[in-house]
Design a protein around this motif. Sequence first.
Motif, PDB file in Angstrom:
ATOM      1  N   CYS A   1       0.857  -1.429  -0.117  1.00 29.23           N
ATOM      2  CA  CYS A   1       0.007   0.066   0.011  1.00 29.23           C
ATOM      3  C   CYS A   1       0.909   1.166   0.011  1.00 29.23           C
ATOM      4  O   CYS A   1       2.017   1.269   0.442  1.00 29.23           O
TER       5      CYS A   1
ATOM      6  N   LEU B   1       1.122   4.821   1.121  1.00 31.18           N
ATOM      7  CA  LEU B   1       0.412   5.659   2.188  1.00 31.18           C
ATOM      8  C   LEU B   1       1.253   6.760   2.379  1.00 31.18           C
ATOM      9  O   LEU B   1       2.518   7.145   2.148  1.00 31.18           O
TER      10      LEU B   1
ATOM     11  N   TYR C   1       1.019   8.478   8.136  1.00 35.41           N
ATOM     12  CA  TYR C   1       0.130   7.171   8.288  1.00 35.41           C
ATOM     13  C   TYR C   1       1.107   5.693   8.239  1.00 35.41           C
ATOM     14  O   TYR C   1       0.879   4.802   9.051  1.00 35.41           O
TER      15      TYR C   1
ATOM     16  N   LEU D   1       1.635   3.015  11.123  1.00 34.76           N
ATOM     17  CA  LEU D   1       1.341   1.685  11.130  1.00 34.76           C
ATOM     18  C   LEU D   1       2.887   0.986  11.563  1.00 34.76           C
ATOM     19  O   LEU D   1       2.490  -0.242  12.067  1.00 34.76           O
TER      20      LEU D   1
ATOM     21  N   LYS E   1      -7.190  -6.699   5.466  1.00 39.16           N
ATOM     22  CA  LYS E   1      -6.792  -5.433   4.531  1.00 39.16           C
ATOM     23  C   LYS E   1      -6.314  -4.315   5.329  1.00 39.16           C
ATOM     24  O   LYS E   1      -7.018  -3.637   6.097  1.00 39.16           O
TER      25      LYS E   1
ATOM     26  N   SER F   1      -5.426  -1.021   4.727  1.00 42.03           N
ATOM     27  CA  SER F   1      -5.821   0.127   4.273  1.00 42.03           C
ATOM     28  C   SER F   1      -6.665   0.258   3.226  1.00 42.03           C
ATOM     29  O   SER F   1      -6.628  -0.928   2.296  1.00 42.03           O
ATOM     30  N   GLU F   2      -7.434   1.178   2.822  1.00 39.13           N
ATOM     31  CA  GLU F   2      -8.482   1.172   1.838  1.00 39.13           C
ATOM     32  C   GLU F   2      -7.863   0.984   0.419  1.00 39.13           C
ATOM     33  O   GLU F   2      -8.237  -0.154  -0.346  1.00 39.13           O
TER      34      GLU F   2
ATOM     35  N   ALA G   1      -5.063  -0.637  -0.120  1.00 37.76           N
ATOM     36  CA  ALA G   1      -3.782  -1.871  -0.214  1.00 37.76           C
ATOM     37  C   ALA G   1      -4.305  -2.845  -1.281  1.00 37.76           C
ATOM     38  O   ALA G   1      -5.458  -3.130  -1.491  1.00 37.76           O
TER      39      ALA G   1
END
Lengths: 407, 290
Positions: free
Chosen positions: B227, B229, B233, B237, B264, B266-267, B269
């Motif tokens: 992902c 990011l 953020y 993580l 999952k 993040s959105e 990912a």
Amino acid sequence: MKHFFTLVEFEYRKIWKRKSAILAMSVGLLVSILSVWGPLLGSTYINGKVSESNYEATFKDLQYAKDLNGRTLDTALLLEAAHAYAQIPPNTEIPYIGLEEYETYARPYSSIYGIAGRVYRASGEEFSYEEMAALTKRDANHFYEKRASLLKNTIANTTMSQTAKEHTLKTAEKVQTPFTYSNTEGYGRFLTLMQSTGILSAFVIAICLSPLFAGEYTSHADQLLLSSRYVKGKLIRAKLFTGFSFAAGFSLLLLLQTYFQCMLTFGFDGSSTPVQIFDVLCIYPLTLGQAGFLGGLCFFGGCMLMAGLTMLLSAKLKSPFGVMILMSVFLIFPMMVQISQNSISAFRLFHLLPANSMAYFNIFHMIPYEFAGLVVPPYIMFPVFSVVCCAAVLPLAYRGFQRHEIA
Amino acid sequence: MELILDKVSRQYGTKMACSNICLRLTPGVYGLLGANGAGKTTLMRMICGVLKPTSGTITFNQADVHSEAYRDRLGYLPQDFGYYPEFTAQNFLLYLASLKGLSRTTAKKKTLELLSVVSLEKEAKRKIKTFSGGMKQRLGIAQAMLNNPSILVLDEPTAGLDPKERVRFRNLISRLGRERIVLLSTHIVSDVEYIADTIFLMKDGKLLHQGSPQKILQLLEGKVWECLLPPAYAEKLCTEKSFPIVNIRQEEENVLLRLVSSQKPSEDAMAVTATLEDLYLYYFSEEASL
């Protein structure tokens, strides 16, 4: 068999490649050489002045002793010596050995004076030259009776069993008299040096053999060895063979070096002379040659025992350093402790330790060992004990490595 | 030819270094994966007969692993093995060859051949103490193969080898694995990935999984994500350590994270194909939980 000797060859290579082993062997040999010639260094001082060098004195006395070779130690010789000592005038200013009369008349008989002193003044006090000079014909006639009675009293005063006392007396009676005099300097030095040379040899053996098994543990080579085909049998046997053969080789090297150096320096005379010319109160009917051989056996046995114990500890302990420390303590400790003859069992056991079993006065000590009525003199007991101990230690060392695990 | 481990355990005090291991090994290359302290070395030592199990049995063709016959067919490269610093490489191999029962003539021939295999032929007469770590490791590999073993146990064999040597080593092992049992442990996951037919996953003395790399990787199917990011953020993580982070790469203003998670993360990912490295981190990251 080929593999076995190849493994032995590699074990030897491991020893030769270790600097500590080479250093220990070289220092050991050097010290042993120097210890024979050590007494030749330095000088004798009288009233603060150099009288003569020890080298000069030794060879002068050696020549005087050689001049008496073959003479019977009898009344005539004792009186001749007494007469020579009577030539020394009474004086208080300088020690008698600085006087010309001593040099001219008495000194050629100084070895006879030494022997007489131990018989006529056995209590340990000094037998003065005046007493030597005053020796009468009667004293001289009774020299051997006096010696025999002295031995009888000493034997009677020990805490040995009656059987042992009787056996010891019988042994003492077997000594043939009168003694025939000979120069004993070579054999004397050899026998006297036996303990220090033996300890030196045992110490070097301990240094060289302590890594035999333990070195594999600390270097982590044991993992490779333990996973190889011959580890459980041939390798252990090869290591033990290497240990004993190395100990035998090095101890024989020092023994022969000391023997030949003593003989070449001080003369080969005396091999068939009774040991009593060197140690008049010795009870054993042996010649100096026989005493040298038996002493050598005890020396050899002591070194082999040290090798066996070193290998046992090396197989059991994790570090060669720990083995060296323990073996050094084991070797040195007995020299610092005296056990009274009155505690006869402790006394006998204590003499079995390698450092003690290599000393002349312990090897030919009058107190024998007894087993169920059997009386064994120390010079037999010491090597036998070493062989028995080595035989007992071998399987333990074998199993120590065999059961070793990598944890 | 089969090596069977039946309920093998090894205990040190109260610590269980290996617990109830059951394995059946036939010719092929086996990779042992596990973090430090997982029990890999203990297991290998027991297989080589240099350490006895507290319980259980290890047999090769029904013979005990403590027998001379077994050791005759064994090649072992221990982790941090000891050598004799004053020996030359050739003498070291000749010594071990004599311990393995090779005749002098065979030993000489085999020694030169293996020195060439591990590219040490020019260093044959050099003392081992002058060798680099990689050279010592290659020498270790050579000694393990002296007796042409049926079972080759290699504990961290590629440690200290440069990439070229590692490739050569991997090829060699692949060849050897055709007709013998090769068991190797390593931290370098790619080595196992390339050559192992079967992988064993060990954790806390237990065998978690075993199977082919493909089968093992199925365990992570749909659990490896990448992902992109924003740094803040991504940082969150990473510090929260909710998931094993496999890789972090700066991509212009954002950060590309590769992580393992059953959900999952993040959105945006994206699920990606799992590799053994993902698997390793998933199982051996302390924070990871199934």
